[in-house]
Design a protein around this motif. Sequence first.
Motif, PDB file in Angstrom:
ATOM      1  N   LEU A 107       0.837  -1.200   0.000  1.00 55.32           N
ATOM      2  CA  LEU A 107       0.000   0.000   0.000  1.00 55.32           C
ATOM      3  C   LEU A 107       0.871   1.248   0.000  1.00 55.32           C
ATOM      4  O   LEU A 107       1.861   1.330   0.734  1.00 55.32           O
ATOM      5  N   LEU A 108       0.489   2.219  -0.795  1.00 54.50           N
ATOM      6  CA  LEU A 108       1.204   3.498  -0.843  1.00 54.50           C
ATOM      7  C   LEU A 108       0.245   4.628  -0.517  1.00 54.50           C
ATOM      8  O   LEU A 108      -0.713   4.888  -1.253  1.00 54.50           O
ATOM      9  N   VAL A 109       0.506   5.302   0.600  1.00 53.58           N
ATOM     10  CA  VAL A 109      -0.180   6.555   0.910  1.00 53.58           C
ATOM     11  C   VAL A 109       0.617   7.641   0.181  1.00 53.58           C
ATOM     12  O   VAL A 109       1.780   7.883   0.516  1.00 53.58           O
ATOM     13  N   PRO A 110       0.058   8.284  -0.838  1.00 55.51           N
ATOM     14  CA  PRO A 110       0.876   9.126  -1.713  1.00 55.51           C
ATOM     15  C   PRO A 110       1.520  10.303  -0.993  1.00 55.51           C
ATOM     16  O   PRO A 110       0.894  10.973  -0.168  1.00 55.51           O
ATOM     17  N   GLY A 111       2.792  10.527  -1.321  1.00 51.77           N
ATOM     18  CA  GLY A 111       3.521  11.666  -0.796  1.00 51.77           C
ATOM     19  C   GLY A 111       3.664  12.749  -1.844  1.00 51.77           C
ATOM     20  O   GLY A 111       3.158  12.634  -2.965  1.00 51.77           O
ATOM     21  N   ASN A 112       4.370  13.807  -1.519  1.00 50.69           N
ATOM     22  CA  ASN A 112       4.496  14.932  -2.435  1.00 50.69           C
ATOM     23  C   ASN A 112       5.241  14.547  -3.711  1.00 50.69           C
ATOM     24  O   ASN A 112       4.965  15.088  -4.783  1.00 50.69           O
ATOM     25  N   HIS A 113       6.163  13.603  -3.645  1.00 53.55           N
ATOM     26  CA  HIS A 113       6.838  13.142  -4.861  1.00 53.55           C
ATOM     27  C   HIS A 113       5.924  12.219  -5.665  1.00 53.55           C
ATOM     28  O   HIS A 113       5.826  12.350  -6.883  1.00 53.55           O
ATOM     29  N   ASP A 114       5.250  11.292  -4.981  1.00 57.52           N
ATOM     30  CA  ASP A 114       4.428  10.296  -5.676  1.00 57.52           C
ATOM     31  C   ASP A 114       3.288  10.933  -6.470  1.00 57.52           C
ATOM     32  O   ASP A 114       2.904  10.428  -7.524  1.00 57.52           O
ATOM     33  N   ARG A 115       2.727  12.026  -5.969  1.00 54.54           N
ATOM     34  CA  ARG A 115       1.532  12.619  -6.588  1.00 54.54           C
ATOM     35  C   ARG A 115       1.786  13.093  -8.016  1.00 54.54           C
ATOM     36  O   ARG A 115       0.864  13.186  -8.816  1.00 54.54           O
ATOM     37  N   HIS A 116       3.027  13.420  -8.337  1.00 50.78           N
ATOM     38  CA  HIS A 116       3.326  14.064  -9.614  1.00 50.78           C
ATOM     39  C   HIS A 116       4.017  13.126 -10.614  1.00 50.78           C
ATOM     40  O   HIS A 116       4.433  13.569 -11.673  1.00 50.78           O
ATOM     41  N   ALA A 146      -1.061  18.846  10.911  1.00 54.52           N
ATOM     42  CA  ALA A 146      -1.741  19.040  12.192  1.00 54.52           C
ATOM     43  C   ALA A 146      -2.200  17.684  12.693  1.00 54.52           C
ATOM     44  O   ALA A 146      -2.466  16.774  11.904  1.00 54.52           O
ATOM     45  N   ALA A 147      -2.270  17.553  14.001  1.00 55.54           N
ATOM     46  CA  ALA A 147      -2.768  16.315  14.594  1.00 55.54           C
ATOM     47  C   ALA A 147      -4.251  16.151  14.254  1.00 55.54           C
ATOM     48  O   ALA A 147      -4.955  17.121  13.979  1.00 55.54           O
ATOM     49  N   HIS A 148      -4.708  14.899  14.270  1.00 52.56           N
ATOM     50  CA  HIS A 148      -6.104  14.603  13.982  1.00 52.56           C
ATOM     51  C   HIS A 148      -6.883  14.544  15.282  1.00 52.56           C
ATOM     52  O   HIS A 148      -6.390  14.061  16.298  1.00 52.56           O
ATOM     53  N   GLU A 149      -8.109  15.044  15.260  1.00 54.43           N
ATOM     54  CA  GLU A 149      -8.903  15.120  16.490  1.00 54.43           C
ATOM     55  C   GLU A 149      -9.226  13.743  17.053  1.00 54.43           C
ATOM     56  O   GLU A 149      -9.229  13.554  18.274  1.00 54.43           O
ATOM     57  N   ASP A 150      -9.490  12.776  16.185  1.00 55.67           N
ATOM     58  CA  ASP A 150      -9.982  11.471  16.636  1.00 55.67           C
ATOM     59  C   ASP A 150      -9.028  10.320  16.381  1.00 55.67           C
ATOM     60  O   ASP A 150      -9.259   9.214  16.883  1.00 55.67           O
ATOM     61  N   HIS A 151      -7.983  10.521  15.593  1.00 55.46           N
ATOM     62  CA  HIS A 151      -7.102   9.431  15.212  1.00 55.46           C
ATOM     63  C   HIS A 151      -5.647   9.770  15.530  1.00 55.46           C
ATOM     64  O   HIS A 151      -5.232  10.922  15.433  1.00 55.46           O
ATOM     65  N   PHE A 152      -4.894   8.756  15.898  1.00 61.25           N
ATOM     66  CA  PHE A 152      -3.453   8.881  16.091  1.00 61.25           C
ATOM     67  C   PHE A 152      -2.800   8.887  14.710  1.00 61.25           C
ATOM     68  O   PHE A 152      -3.073   8.026  13.868  1.00 61.25           O
ATOM     69  N   SER A 153      -1.918   9.841  14.455  1.00 57.92           N
ATOM     70  CA  SER A 153      -1.314  10.011  13.131  1.00 57.92           C
ATOM     71  C   SER A 153       0.052   9.333  13.050  1.00 57.92           C
ATOM     72  O   SER A 153       0.879   9.451  13.961  1.00 57.92           O
ATOM     73  N   ILE A 154       0.278   8.647  11.942  1.00 52.62           N
ATOM     74  CA  ILE A 154       1.581   8.065  11.631  1.00 52.62           C
ATOM     75  C   ILE A 154       1.992   8.621  10.272  1.00 52.62           C
ATOM     76  O   ILE A 154       1.267   8.478   9.290  1.00 52.62           O
ATOM     77  N   SER A 155       3.160   9.264  10.221  1.00 51.43           N
ATOM     78  CA  SER A 155       3.548   9.988   9.013  1.00 51.43           C
ATOM     79  C   SER A 155       5.040   9.887   8.756  1.00 51.43           C
ATOM     80  O   SER A 155       5.807   9.349   9.566  1.00 51.43           O
ATOM     81  N   GLY A 156       5.445  10.437   7.603  1.00 52.90           N
ATOM     82  CA  GLY A 156       6.857  10.517   7.242  1.00 52.90           C
ATOM     83  C   GLY A 156       7.192  11.941   6.842  1.00 52.90           C
ATOM     84  O   GLY A 156       6.893  12.877   7.556  1.00 52.90           O
ATOM     85  N   HIS A 157       7.822  12.109   5.676  1.00 51.11           N
ATOM     86  CA  HIS A 157       8.086  13.402   5.031  1.00 51.11           C
ATOM     87  C   HIS A 157       9.192  14.215   5.687  1.00 51.11           C
ATOM     88  O   HIS A 157      10.015  14.824   4.999  1.00 51.11           O
ATOM     89  N   LEU A 158       9.222  14.243   7.002  1.00 51.81           N
ATOM     90  CA  LEU A 158      10.115  15.162   7.709  1.00 51.81           C
ATOM     91  C   LEU A 158      11.585  14.746   7.623  1.00 51.81           C
ATOM     92  O   LEU A 158      12.470  15.597   7.733  1.00 51.81           O
ATOM     93  N   HIS A 159      11.865  13.463   7.462  1.00 53.66           N
ATOM     94  CA  HIS A 159      13.232  12.932   7.544  1.00 53.66           C
ATOM     95  C   HIS A 159      13.875  13.393   8.858  1.00 53.66           C
ATOM     96  O   HIS A 159      14.962  14.008   8.853  1.00 53.66           O
TER      97      HIS A 159
END
Length: 219
Positions: A107-116, A146-159
């Motif tokens: 599964l790929l949650v698209p990032g800023n590179h993937d979108r283009h 921003a954090a999500h009101e109801d869900h715990f967030s798991i992310s990347g991007h920042l390195h």
Amino acid sequence: MPGTPTKELLIKEELFILSACRAVYWPAQKMLILADLHLGKTGYFRQHGIPVSRDVLQDDLKRLSYLIGQFEPEQVLVAGDLFHHQFNRDILVFNEWRNAYRQLAFLLVPGNHDRHLKIDYSSLAITKTTEEYFVKEFRFIHEMKAAHEDHFSISGHLHPGYTIKGKARQAVCLPCFINAEDYLILPAFSGFTGLFTGYEQQSGAAYFVISGESLFEFR
């Protein structure tokens, strides 16, 4: 890599296992989670005359194979930037690797590179999700603005990187996980990325710092 250290976290009553190989395993979902593999980046640099070893990509894929062998997941989720640039030889190398693991859902949650990028994901047996992907009480997103009101967030991007200072003004910056009350930021999986240290440090956050094949916790 054998015996690579791990750290267990209990998040919303779910067990997550952080690995010094720059990924997280979620046993209840049999899901291996990583971000920022940036496939094609080394090939892009070589195309522009900058000598970057092909061993970088091979090392990244070898580490991913090790994690799959260690945890035996049924699915791999990439929280953005699986790819870095348009089609080049690196994509062919990845395709050969992917053929050895066709039984795995990818599964790929698209990032800023993937979108283009114009990449045929179906030919690589990759399922591209929405930009926010929800599983139970967890939100997977590439860049968490921003954090999500109801869900715990798991992310990347920042390195994310963490600077450790020593004597005589010595300092070293190392990749890290950042775990706060309502989010977890993953280190860049690829060994060929820069490190960002300019994020705002939160009180109570834990920084799991990767040094070689070791994992250290700082607060």
